[in-house]
Motif scaffolding. Structure first.
Motif, mmCIF file in Angstrom:
data_model
loop_
_atom_site.group_PDB
_atom_site.id
_atom_site.type_symbol
_atom_site.label_atom_id
_atom_site.label_comp_id
_atom_site.label_asym_id
_atom_site.label_seq_id
_atom_site.Cartn_x
_atom_site.Cartn_y
_atom_site.Cartn_z
ATOM 1 N N ALA A 161 0.856 -1.188 0.000
ATOM 2 C CA ALA A 161 0.000 0.000 0.000
ATOM 3 C C ALA A 161 0.889 1.234 0.000
ATOM 4 C CB ALA A 161 -0.913 0.007 1.215
ATOM 5 N N PHE A 162 0.662 2.107 -0.969
ATOM 6 C CA PHE A 162 1.420 3.350 -1.112
ATOM 7 C C PHE A 162 0.542 4.469 -0.558
ATOM 8 C CE2 PHE A 162 2.814 0.244 -4.125
ATOM 9 C CZ PHE A 162 4.196 0.331 -4.068
ATOM 10 N N VAL A 163 0.932 4.993 0.601
ATOM 11 C CA VAL A 163 0.015 5.783 1.419
ATOM 12 C C VAL A 163 0.297 7.279 1.388
ATOM 13 C CG1 VAL A 163 -0.410 3.815 2.912
ATOM 14 C CG2 VAL A 163 1.373 5.467 3.533
ATOM 15 N N ALA A 200 0.387 -8.074 7.535
ATOM 16 C CA ALA A 200 1.614 -8.195 6.745
ATOM 17 C C ALA A 200 1.671 -7.225 5.570
ATOM 18 C CB ALA A 200 1.768 -9.631 6.245
ATOM 19 N N THR A 201 0.614 -6.446 5.368
ATOM 20 C CA THR A 201 0.612 -5.479 4.264
ATOM 21 C C THR A 201 1.796 -4.536 4.392
ATOM 22 O OG1 THR A 201 -1.812 -5.548 4.146
ATOM 23 C CG2 THR A 201 -0.710 -3.681 3.099
ATOM 24 N N ARG A 202 2.545 -4.397 3.310
ATOM 25 C CA ARG A 202 3.692 -3.496 3.294
ATOM 26 C C ARG A 202 3.216 -2.063 3.089
ATOM 27 N NH1 ARG A 202 7.553 -5.565 -1.245
ATOM 28 N NH2 ARG A 202 5.575 -6.074 -2.286
ATOM 29 N N ILE A 203 3.677 -1.158 3.928
ATOM 30 C CA ILE A 203 3.307 0.249 3.861
ATOM 31 C C ILE A 203 4.492 1.031 3.313
ATOM 32 C CG2 ILE A 203 2.670 2.291 5.212
ATOM 33 C CD1 ILE A 203 0.429 0.292 5.109
ATOM 34 N N PHE A 204 4.257 1.760 2.226
ATOM 35 C CA PHE A 204 5.298 2.583 1.604
ATOM 36 C C PHE A 204 4.897 4.050 1.722
ATOM 37 C CE2 PHE A 204 5.775 -1.569 -0.303
ATOM 38 C CZ PHE A 204 7.156 -1.737 -0.338
ATOM 39 N N THR A 205 5.732 4.834 2.377
ATOM 40 C CA THR A 205 5.437 6.244 2.634
ATOM 41 C C THR A 205 6.078 7.134 1.582
ATOM 42 O OG1 THR A 205 7.376 6.610 4.017
ATOM 43 C CG2 THR A 205 5.431 5.725 5.097
ATOM 44 N N ALA A 206 5.606 8.373 1.510
ATOM 45 C CA ALA A 206 6.101 9.310 0.503
ATOM 46 C C ALA A 206 7.251 10.176 0.992
ATOM 47 C CB ALA A 206 4.962 10.213 0.021
ATOM 48 N N HIS A 207 7.532 10.158 2.298
ATOM 49 C CA HIS A 207 8.619 10.983 2.840
ATOM 50 C C HIS A 207 9.276 10.265 4.010
ATOM 51 C CE1 HIS A 207 7.396 14.528 0.561
ATOM 52 N NE2 HIS A 207 6.163 14.308 0.955
#
Length: 296
Positions: A161-163, A200-207
């Motif tokens: 998930a790109f949050v 287990a969902t991978r979290i990808f942050t913008a900063h």
């Protein structure tokens, strides 16, 4: 085509703005997307360059990835987007959440941006909450996660998930909510929606800004790590506690350095303001007169 568990991902960190852009693709079909690309912008000289975007394009070429999308998580206030450059080089379409219309309604009069295409038309696609679209054999699910801005969305692709700015690393916290249209209580509810995804969902942050005691930049965590360790929203923190904390912190924050140029460009899907009669493009700075200057 059967869907795999998740996409292949390469991250690109922009030191000048602490922004993470992502090249994301389906390993089977090699169809891909770029999420939140950064334009190199020199605010002192008013010059733009494409070194960061070119690095992403070279990586896509090296991997054999065909770009179908440039996906924005929201109208960022701390960097200018390179979306139209990547579109011009690859043919990818530019997408953003449908509530970009709300952001444009706020800022169109602020900058007298009469050239803005009506109804978000500078973008190729406006996504609604719950929309799904293919990325090769993968499915991209759109989640509307307002609070930081009205138009924030997350992209869930398989186990990733790109949050955007909604969540930062578990040792750092969450996004500010003091921009026009922001709302701390709304952000809390958006974050809880993200934290209800499988652990287990991978979290990808913008900063990333490196939390105290951490010596390296980082941008990937999991739902489980966020729920266990994020000081702002970990399990046990209540909504009212979060709102009080977030509003108190936001009251002390200065505006982002690139706020004014970023908003003007990003709400136009990366298009710069039109040239004036002398052929030169200008960024506008709304001026607020206070104290003895008021009324001049």
């Amino acid at each position: 085509m059967a869907e795999t568990s998740g996409p292949a991902i390469r991250a690109f960190f922009d030191d000048a703005t602490n922004t993470v852009s992502y090249l994301v693709w389906d390993p089977a079909s090699l169809e891909g997307a770029v999420i939140d690309p950064v334009l190199d912008w020199d605010n002192r000289g008013g010059t733009a360059d494409t070194a960061g975007a070119d690095a992403i394009l070279r990586a896509a070429e090296a991997e054999g990835v065909r770009l179908a999308w440039v996906l924005e998580t929201h109208v960022h206030a701390d960097h200018l987007t390179a979306a139209p450059y990547i579109k011009a080089r690859s043919g990818a379409r530019i997408g953003i959440g449908e509530h970009i219309r709300d952001v444009q309604a706020i800022f169109r009069p602020v900058f007298d941006a009469a050239d803005l295409a009506p109804d978000g038309g500078d973008f190729d696609r406006l996504f609604a909450d719950g929309d799904r679209f293919p990325l090769g054999g993968l499915t991209v699910e759109v989640l509307h996660v307002p609070g930081h801005t009205p138009a924030c969305i997350a992209y869930r692709i398989g186990d990733a998930a790109f949050v955007g700015d909604t969540l930062f690393m578990p040792d750092y916290g969450t996004a500010r909510c003091d921009f026009p249209g922001g709302d701390a209580r709304m952000l809390w509810r958006s974050i809880r929606r993200l934290l209800d995804l499988p652990p287990a969902t991978r979290i990808f942050t913008a900063h990333d800004y490196k939390a105290p005691g951490r010596e390296h930049f980082a941008w990937e965590s999991t739902v489980a790590e966020q729920r266990a360790r994020n000081p702002h929203v970990k399990d046990g923190v209540t909504e009212d506690e979060f709102v009080a904390m977030r509003e108190a912190k936001d009251a002390k924050l200065a505006p982002p350095v690139l706020l004014l140029p970023s908003i003007q460009v990003n709400m136009r899907a990366g298009r710069f303001p039109p040239a004036e009669s002398n052929g030169v493009r200008y960024m506008k700075i709304p001026v607020v007169l206070r104290g003895g200057l008021h009324g001049q």
